[in-house]
Each structure stands twice: as C-alpha cells, then as structure tokens.
Design an enzyme around this catalytic site. Structure first.
Site, short mmCIF file in Angstrom:
data_model
loop_
_atom_site.label_atom_id
_atom_site.label_comp_id
_atom_site.label_asym_id
_atom_site.label_seq_id
_atom_site.Cartn_x
_atom_site.Cartn_y
_atom_site.Cartn_z
N ARG A 122 35.93 20.40 40.91
CA ARG A 122 36.83 21.06 41.92
C ARG A 122 38.86 21.74 41.37
O ARG A 122 39.18 21.80 41.81
CB ARG A 122 36.84 20.15 43.03
CG ARG A 122 35.37 19.95 44.00
CD ARG A 122 36.15 19.58 45.54
NE ARG A 122 34.55 19.63 45.94
CZ ARG A 122 33.96 18.53 46.50
NH1 ARG A 122 34.72 17.57 44.97
NH2 ARG A 122 32.67 18.62 46.79
N LYS A 144 43.57 34.69 37.22
CA LYS A 144 41.94 35.23 37.68
C LYS A 144 41.26 34.93 36.56
O LYS A 144 40.99 35.03 35.30
CB LYS A 144 41.95 36.97 37.43
CG LYS A 144 42.33 37.75 38.63
CD LYS A 144 41.94 39.39 38.26
CE LYS A 144 42.99 39.70 40.18
NZ LYS A 144 42.79 41.20 39.97
N GLU A 186 45.62 48.67 27.95
CA GLU A 186 47.01 47.68 29.05
C GLU A 186 48.34 47.85 28.95
O GLU A 186 48.66 47.85 30.02
CB GLU A 186 46.37 46.27 29.18
CG GLU A 186 44.61 46.22 28.74
CD GLU A 186 44.85 46.07 30.61
OE1 GLU A 186 45.36 46.28 31.81
OE2 GLU A 186 43.96 45.66 31.03
N LYS A 230 53.86 41.98 34.25
CA LYS A 230 51.94 40.88 34.26
C LYS A 230 52.74 39.65 35.37
O LYS A 230 52.73 39.58 36.03
CB LYS A 230 51.67 40.10 33.66
CG LYS A 230 50.85 39.79 33.68
CD LYS A 230 49.38 41.07 34.98
CE LYS A 230 47.75 40.31 35.64
NZ LYS A 230 46.84 39.67 34.59
N GLU A 240 46.34 39.01 44.84
CA GLU A 240 45.93 41.10 45.03
C GLU A 240 45.79 41.30 47.15
O GLU A 240 45.12 41.66 47.25
CB GLU A 240 44.45 40.38 44.24
CG GLU A 240 44.26 42.24 44.26
CD GLU A 240 43.08 42.59 43.20
OE1 GLU A 240 42.21 43.03 43.49
OE2 GLU A 240 43.85 42.48 41.87
N ARG A 244 49.22 43.22 43.83
CA ARG A 244 48.64 43.30 42.35
C ARG A 244 47.97 44.46 42.03
O ARG A 244 47.43 44.11 40.94
CB ARG A 244 48.65 42.06 42.68
CG ARG A 244 47.65 41.31 41.73
CD ARG A 244 47.09 39.61 41.21
NE ARG A 244 46.54 39.08 40.12
CZ ARG A 244 46.17 38.50 39.59
NH1 ARG A 244 46.86 36.99 40.51
NH2 ARG A 244 45.68 37.73 38.28
N ASN A 248 45.17 46.96 38.75
CA ASN A 248 43.79 47.26 38.56
C ASN A 248 43.77 48.89 37.95
O ASN A 248 42.57 49.92 38.24
CB ASN A 248 42.44 46.93 39.67
CG ASN A 248 42.66 46.12 39.95
OD1 ASN A 248 41.75 44.77 39.18
ND2 ASN A 248 42.37 45.68 41.09
N HIS A 251 40.66 50.71 36.68
CA HIS A 251 39.66 49.58 36.03
C HIS A 251 38.91 50.39 37.19
O HIS A 251 37.58 49.49 36.54
CB HIS A 251 40.55 48.34 36.25
CG HIS A 251 41.36 47.61 35.80
ND1 HIS A 251 42.25 47.95 35.05
CD2 HIS A 251 41.37 46.87 35.33
CE1 HIS A 251 42.62 47.77 34.13
NE2 HIS A 251 42.40 46.64 33.73
N HIS A 255 35.37 49.61 35.26
CA HIS A 255 34.58 48.81 34.92
C HIS A 255 32.78 49.66 35.29
O HIS A 255 31.99 48.62 35.00
CB HIS A 255 34.69 47.99 36.75
CG HIS A 255 36.54 46.76 36.78
ND1 HIS A 255 36.49 46.20 37.41
CD2 HIS A 255 36.57 46.30 35.44
CE1 HIS A 255 37.32 45.84 36.72
NE2 HIS A 255 37.27 45.41 35.60
N HIS A 268 36.83 46.54 27.17
CA HIS A 268 37.49 46.44 27.94
C HIS A 268 38.89 47.73 28.66
O HIS A 268 38.73 48.34 29.02
CB HIS A 268 37.44 45.75 28.35
CG HIS A 268 38.89 45.24 29.81
ND1 HIS A 268 38.29 45.77 31.28
CD2 HIS A 268 39.77 45.24 30.41
CE1 HIS A 268 39.17 45.94 31.44
NE2 HIS A 268 40.41 45.32 31.54
#
Length: 363
Positions: A122, A144, A186, A230, A240, A244, A248, A251, A255, A268
């Site tokens: 956990r 993330k 980026e 960032k 997010e 935040r 993206n 993206h 994606h 990417h």
C-alpha cells in the site's frame, strides 16, 4: 552548477536536485532522507549497463542493501504483467514498508517503478533518478505513476510522490539524439503554457536538436526553468483538480497517436509535438489565438527536429474515436488544453468534432 527546486505539497514536500555528477552521490542524498536500508533499483538493460554499477556503488557506500530488477526497454512493456514481475522481485527481497524503490531510467521506468512503489504494501518510498531529458523535466516530477491498457495510455495508475528527484545533467551525454529531441517537446510545452521567457530563449537559440550542440548554460536553463514550471503547477494542484490539467497540452491527440501506432512507431515527445501543432490549429479555428503565434510554435517545434505532421496512413476517424477513451474525458466530453497566447493556455471541452477533423485532415 547545482540547484534545488522545492515541490511543496499539502501532505509532504520534496526536492528536485539538479547537479552534475550527482549520480555518484545518490547514496548520500538518500541517507539524508532517513530511509530504511533496503533498496530495489529498477532500470532497463541499456541504462543499467551505462549507469547501474555507479548507482549501486554509491548506494552500497552509504550502507544500503541493494537489489536490482531490469525491466525490458520500451513503452510496449509498460503493462500490468511487467509490474507483477517487479512485485515478485520485491517479495523475493523482502521489501518492507521502510524500503525504497529507485527508478533509474526514463519516463517508462519512472512511471512503472512509481506505480509498483505506490501499490506494494500500500505504498513504500520511491526515488526518481531520471536519465532522459523528458523524464528530467516532466515525467519524474509530480507523482503521476501508471501503466498502459491496450486501448489507452496510462489508464491504470496512482498518484505517488517521490521522496526525491535527483537529476544529473551529465547522463544526457549518452542520450540518443532522437530521445533528446523528444524531450524538447516538453520543454517547448512549458514555454507555451507557462513561461514565455523560456519560449523566447528557445527561439533565440542557434540549435536545439542535439545535446552535443547545446551549450551548458542553455541546458541549465532548460532544466531549471522547466522543472520550476512543473513544480509550480504541481504545488498548486497535486491531483489534477484544476490547474494541473494544463500540463496535458499536446497530450490529448498525442496520446491517441501513440496508442494507434502501438507505442512503437512514435516516441512520446514526438506525439506531444504533433498534438501541440494540432492544438494550436484548433485554437486558431476557434479564434483563441493568432495564426502568427501558431506559426511561431510550429517553427520552434521544427527547429527542435520534431514532427509536425501525423504519421502516414493514420486513420483520422480512429484518432477521433480514440479521444473518447482518453483519461481526461469528463461527462463524455473531450477536454482540450488550448493556447491563448505564448505563456498561457485554457482548458475547454467545447471543441466541435468537425473542427478536430478539419485540423487533422490538414496534418
């Protein structure tokens, strides 16, 4: 030149330490965090061969007990099956809750190691030691973590913040040119969404497309300004809920391009570059920013050696369909991050499908 950037979150804070040669001080940095002695170092074959021994030597010199696990190289191995193998290694080495997983590699290694650390017992400690430009300025920061589902990128994951992000710019010297260019996507993103001065600095630079041709002062600026951007965004919105989402930018369509090409044809950063071009054109169609500004953005993307066109043969309708299972979809509507000026963007779910189609057809 060494620098430290703070990521301040409600529940915890951590440092992004940027220092040439710092890989050899990994053990010292970790000692200052008062972690348990057991460490599982996770890497891929290429990075482990280049830097694994140095990282392990530093950890052992600081009296850590070190085991290692080598994940296969590539986005297409970013799966739950790979995570299960990593769990098996954690079990074999009796990793307890005080133990630490160290990610030595690019974004794929960081995402997968972080997800394993988030879910093993956990949640155990997690350190990011990124070795690609893209991971240094983006993937390693913000917590993330996750893996891909066959139908979409990063659909399975968790937020799990690292205890430290340790960036050694020297390791970029062994980064392949194509990977360096992918990371520049980026950097350009941060210029568009947050830091107009960074964008102008990149525009003024003589060459951006290969590590060996970029002077150290610009590399320092790229790393510190991008990491600061960032950190600023993540500190204001960890999970997010609002701000935040601007990270993206590029993206959404990016994606979809990655997914439809099987995570093997397009890197990417290359997909993000294509996505930024598309987002810029959508913003122009919606009257949100000017043709001149999108031309500035696209020229900078080309200057960095990145693609501005869709891969040949990619089906436009398949892209539009893939957008519907993007993890950013809310109430059935696709959310786009769209620029309003250099250094500022907005998030909207009011983009008509015919506008998306029209822009993609031109690409």
């Amino acid at each position: 030149m060494a620098s430290v950037i703070k990521v301040n979150l409600p529940q915890q804070f951590y440092d992004i330490a940027i220092a040439p040669g710092s890989l050899d001080q990994l053990g010292e940095y970790m000692t200052s965090l008062h972690l348990g002695k057991k460490v599982l170092l996770v890497s891929n074959p290429v990075i482990f061969q280049l830097y694994g021994e140095r990282a392990i030597a530093s950890l052992k010199a600081a009296s850590f007990e070190v085991a290692s696990y080598i994940l296969p190289d590539g986005e297409h191995y970013k799966t739950l099956a790979s995570i299960e193998n990593l769990y098996n290694t954690a079990l074999e080495n009796r990793l307890e809750r005080s133990a630490t997983m160290v990610a030595l590699g690019g974004g794929v290694i960081g995402d997968m190691t972080g997800f394993a650390a988030a879910t093993w017992l956990r949640g155990i400690n997690f350190i990011q030691v990124p070795t690609t430009l893209l991971a240094m300025i983006d993937a390693a920061i913000g917590g993330k973590t996750g893996v891909n589902h066959p139908q979409g990128k990063n659909l399975i994951g968790a937020f799990h913040q690292p205890r430290l992000v340790l960036i050694d710019p020297d390791v970029l010297q062994t980064l392949p040119t194509r990977e360096f260019r992918a990371g520049m996507a980026e950097v350009i993103k941060y210029g568009v969404i947050w830091d107009a001065q960074l964008f102008a600095e990149l525009e003024a630079s003589q060459c951006l497309d290969e590590m060996g041709y970029i002077h150290s002062e610009l590399i320092d600026s790229i790393l510190t300004r991008s990491c600061q951007a960032k950190a600023d965004v993540v500190s204001k919105d960890e999970k997010e809920a609002g701000l935040r989402a601007i990270l993206n930018y590029g993206h959404t369509i990016g994606h979809a391009v990655e997914s439809l090409t099987g995570y093997t044809q397009v890197l990417h950063g290359e997909a993000v570059a294509i996505g930024m071009v598309a987002a810029g054109q959508i913003a122009v169609e919606l009257g949100m920013w000017t043709q001149q500004e999108t031309q500035r953005q696209d020229a900078l993307i080309e200057k960095a050696g990145l693609p501005t066109k869709l891969p040949a043969g990619l089906d436009i309708e398949a892209i539009i369909e893939a957008l519907q299972i993007d993890k950013k979809v809310k109430a059935g509507k696709v959310r786009f991050v769209l620029p309003t000026q250099i250094g500022a963007v907005t998030v909207t779910d009011q983009v008509p499908a015919d506008i998306i189609r029209q822009v993609l057809v031109r690409m």
